[in-house]
Write a protein that holds these residues in place. Sequence first.
Motif, PDB file in Angstrom:
ATOM      1  N   GLU A 163      45.942  72.072  33.590  1.00 30.74           N
ATOM      2  CA  GLU A 163      47.068  71.632  32.752  1.00 30.74           C
ATOM      3  C   GLU A 163      47.495  70.201  33.099  1.00 30.74           C
ATOM      4  O   GLU A 163      47.840  69.415  32.230  1.00 30.74           O
ATOM      5  N   ARG A 164      47.477  69.896  34.398  1.00 29.90           N
ATOM      6  CA  ARG A 164      47.862  68.535  34.805  1.00 29.90           C
ATOM      7  C   ARG A 164      46.911  67.502  34.211  1.00 29.90           C
ATOM      8  O   ARG A 164      47.330  66.461  33.700  1.00 29.90           O
ATOM      9  N   VAL A 165      45.626  67.812  34.283  1.00 39.23           N
ATOM     10  CA  VAL A 165      44.640  66.851  33.766  1.00 39.23           C
ATOM     11  C   VAL A 165      44.790  66.718  32.259  1.00 39.23           C
ATOM     12  O   VAL A 165      44.743  65.617  31.709  1.00 39.23           O
ATOM     13  N   ARG A 166      45.004  67.855  31.586  1.00 43.86           N
ATOM     14  CA  ARG A 166      45.156  67.796  30.134  1.00 43.86           C
ATOM     15  C   ARG A 166      46.335  66.882  29.754  1.00 43.86           C
ATOM     16  O   ARG A 166      46.222  66.001  28.908  1.00 43.86           O
ATOM     17  N   ALA A 219      47.702  64.544  31.569  1.00 43.03           N
ATOM     18  CA  ALA A 219      47.419  63.152  31.951  1.00 43.03           C
ATOM     19  C   ALA A 219      46.472  62.489  30.950  1.00 43.03           C
ATOM     20  O   ALA A 219      46.645  61.317  30.604  1.00 43.03           O
ATOM     21  N   VAL A 220      45.487  63.260  30.483  1.00 47.89           N
ATOM     22  CA  VAL A 220      44.531  62.691  29.522  1.00 47.89           C
ATOM     23  C   VAL A 220      45.245  62.348  28.227  1.00 47.89           C
ATOM     24  O   VAL A 220      45.084  61.247  27.677  1.00 47.89           O
ATOM     25  N   LEU A 221      46.053  63.276  27.750  1.00 48.23           N
ATOM     26  CA  LEU A 221      46.747  63.019  26.483  1.00 48.23           C
ATOM     27  C   LEU A 221      47.707  61.842  26.624  1.00 48.23           C
ATOM     28  O   LEU A 221      47.834  61.022  25.713  1.00 48.23           O
ATOM     29  N   ALA A 261      47.321  59.357  28.754  1.00 47.54           N
ATOM     30  CA  ALA A 261      46.516  58.129  28.872  1.00 47.54           C
ATOM     31  C   ALA A 261      45.969  57.698  27.522  1.00 47.54           C
ATOM     32  O   ALA A 261      45.868  56.509  27.234  1.00 47.54           O
ATOM     33  N   VAL A 262      45.603  58.667  26.709  1.00 52.08           N
ATOM     34  CA  VAL A 262      45.073  58.327  25.388  1.00 52.08           C
ATOM     35  C   VAL A 262      46.180  57.736  24.518  1.00 52.08           C
ATOM     36  O   VAL A 262      45.957  56.804  23.749  1.00 52.08           O
ATOM     37  N   PRO A 295      47.001  53.698  26.362  1.00 49.35           N
ATOM     38  CA  PRO A 295      45.725  53.326  27.010  1.00 49.35           C
ATOM     39  C   PRO A 295      45.885  52.436  28.222  1.00 49.35           C
ATOM     40  O   PRO A 295      45.083  52.499  29.132  1.00 49.35           O
ATOM     41  N   SER A 306      45.926  54.221  31.666  1.00 47.89           N
ATOM     42  CA  SER A 306      44.919  55.224  31.993  1.00 47.89           C
ATOM     43  C   SER A 306      44.130  54.816  33.221  1.00 47.89           C
ATOM     44  O   SER A 306      43.986  53.648  33.523  1.00 47.89           O
ATOM     45  N   PRO A 307      43.560  55.820  33.958  1.00 46.50           N
ATOM     46  CA  PRO A 307      42.725  55.470  35.090  1.00 46.50           C
ATOM     47  C   PRO A 307      41.486  54.709  34.658  1.00 46.50           C
ATOM     48  O   PRO A 307      40.912  53.987  35.419  1.00 46.50           O
ATOM     49  N   GLY A 308      41.063  54.894  33.406  1.00 53.62           N
ATOM     50  CA  GLY A 308      39.890  54.169  32.927  1.00 53.62           C
ATOM     51  C   GLY A 308      40.101  52.680  32.923  1.00 53.62           C
ATOM     52  O   GLY A 308      39.162  51.903  32.930  1.00 53.62           O
ATOM     53  N   GLU A 363      41.688  51.159  35.308  1.00 51.82           N
ATOM     54  CA  GLU A 363      42.054  50.776  36.674  1.00 51.82           C
ATOM     55  C   GLU A 363      41.462  49.435  37.070  1.00 51.82           C
ATOM     56  O   GLU A 363      42.132  48.614  37.685  1.00 51.82           O
TER      57      GLU A 363
END
Lengths: 235, 187
Positions: free
Chosen positions: A29-32, A34-36, A38-39, A42, A45-47, A49
């Motif tokens: 759930e945390r990753v979900r 965080a992804v939403l 970050a999207v 943008p 986001s870690p992408g 970094e």
Amino acid sequence: MSSDMNPAARRVLERAKAAQPRAPEGMRERVRSAVLEAVAHPNSSPGSEAGAARSSVTARWLAKPWFSVTLLMLSGLGLAGVMRVTSSAPPPKSTAPDPERLTTGPEQPPPGVPSSEPLAPAAPSQPSLQLSAASPERETSAAPAPDLRAEMAWLARAEAALRKRDPSTALRELEAQRARFEQGQLRAEREGLELIARCMLGRSVSPALASYLASAPDGVLVARVQRACRVTERR
Amino acid sequence: MNRSVTTSPTPRPPLLTAHPGTFEALYEAHFDFVFRCLRRLGVASANAEDACQEVFIVLHRRLLDLRADASARAFLFGIATRVASEHRRKQARTATLELPDDVPALAGATDPFVAAANAQAARQLERFLVALDADQRAVFMLVELEDFSVPEVCEALGAKLNTVYSRLRLARARFVRFLSEEGVPRE
């Protein structure tokens, strides 16, 4: 292909598969989330970094006063300007506008700072020297303080005068700058420009030159000072 | 009339994104797979969450590249491989290489003896995978642990069929040798 492995190896694999690594409780759930997030945003986001790290490094460098001044000098002068300043015999003063000089534009005095004399006709666009000094302010919270900006602006005017082969004006600007910022942060740069201007005027600079080279052996203007004052030729 | 706004220059196969719930569906179906792959590809447990996040962010951005006839697992594994590689580089700088430590407490069994055997097997396998070179590890992992077909592995790794078979054969042989060295009886 299955014949490559014996039954014992197969058994180990089956057991290992029953005990596969599993994500800790709540991670899914945390990753979900965080992804939403970050999207949706943008830039956070870690992408990104790597980009953020680069921006942070840039900001740190731009926050250093000497780095800002170096940028200022380089943008204000350019290689051609350096070559002209360091030529041995100053050519006759020309009243025609120098096309290269127009790329940097006239130096306007900072607010509240008197200008000794107009150095160049007003250009329609924003002077790049001022942009160079102001851009770090936009990129980092550790921007130059107002006093530092005023010092930089004064030095930029002196640089412009040197570029116009007008060392007398440059010296006046630098003396005014000295009066106002005796212990300023750009003292080394001011002293370097003073030496260049004096050498262009053919004045004796030996004690000041020796003192400058001893006090700022790695200064950004050392090479220019040495060329202008022909230090290497004397050696 | 300007048609260039509404027409695509190159026709493409139908995309998974035609379905509005595609990202959610992929996330639900493959989150555990991505996590396992990342751990087995050498991402430390402390970094696994960040790495998972990065994989799914990339997936979200690249959904348009995922054709309907492509294997989503193969696609995700390709992303996970690159993300894991980046993390391994960072970990190498901080010297945090470690074996996976997130084997479930009961290791997939209610009987504690079976659970212990499973956990021991999992740790043996992880030790083996750590020692294996990256190419063979990827093939072995996908075929033996994730039940990929060999063509699916080819798609995931962008490798030729014969190459994948060759790597698999070598990895299996090494696994048998490794177990023998560990004292596991052949029968």
